[in-house]
Structures are given as structure tokens and as C-alpha cells.
Design a protein around this motif. Structure first.
Motif: not given
Length: 94
Positions: A42-70
Motif C-alpha cells: 500500500r501507498q500513502l499520498y497526501s492530497y489537498h487536506n487529507y490523505y489517500v491510501e492505495i492498496l495494490y493487488e498481489e502483482n503490485y501492478e493493479e490497484i485493488h482500492d483507493i480511498h481517502a482517509i482523515s
């Protein structure tokens, strides 16, 4: 540069399509952390005034989920309290 008025609020971001969220994060976000544990990447990005977490599939090439977190959720999940306290004490010279 870019204007804050073009960013989505947290709830609207989470309701958007995966494609749109990826486009926004990879264009305007700043990579803060990459974590690989328990067979998950998973990767954590800052975006505007919150953070976004990206979860990848097992092959690390496909995105499983992207969601904003506080900010509080990001702190709880990504910062080790003991290491933070040690760094803080080192910073203030105690």
C-alpha cells in the motif's frame, strides 16, 4: 500552480470512480509512504487536506482500492507512537 478549489472533499473523493481517484492522486498527490507487509502493498499520498491510501493487488501492478482517509486515521495507521515520542524527545533535546 494549481488551485485548491479544484480538489474534491473527502466524501466526494471516496464516491468517485477508481479511475478518477487514481488520476487525481497520481497527478496532484505527494507520495508519503510505501509499505509492504503481510503480503499486501500500500501507498500513502497526501492530497489537498487529507490523505489517500492505495492498496495494490498481489502483482503490485493493479490497484485493488483507493480511498481517502482523515489525518487522524493516517497518524494512527502509519506512525509508530514509540518512534514518534523518541524523535520528539530527540528534537527538543531531552
Amino acid at each position: 500552480m494549481f488551485s485548491f478549489e479544484n480538489y474534491l472533499p473527502l466524501t466526494s473523493f471516496n464516491e468517485s470512480s477508481t479511475f478518477f481517484k487514481a488520476l487525481e492522486v497520481f497527478r496532484y498527490g505527494f507520495l508519503m509512504e510505501s509499505v509492504e507487509e503481510n503480503g499486501q502493498f500500500r501507498q500513502l499520498y497526501s492530497y489537498h487536506n487529507y490523505y489517500v491510501e492505495i492498496l495494490y493487488e498481489e502483482n503490485y501492478e493493479e490497484i485493488h482500492d483507493i480511498h481517502a482517509i482523515s489525518i487522524n486515521q493516517a497518524i494512527d495507521k502509519y506512525i509508530d507512537n514509540n518512534r514518534f515520542n523518541d524523535a520528539f524527545l530527540d528534537l527538543i533535546g531531552v
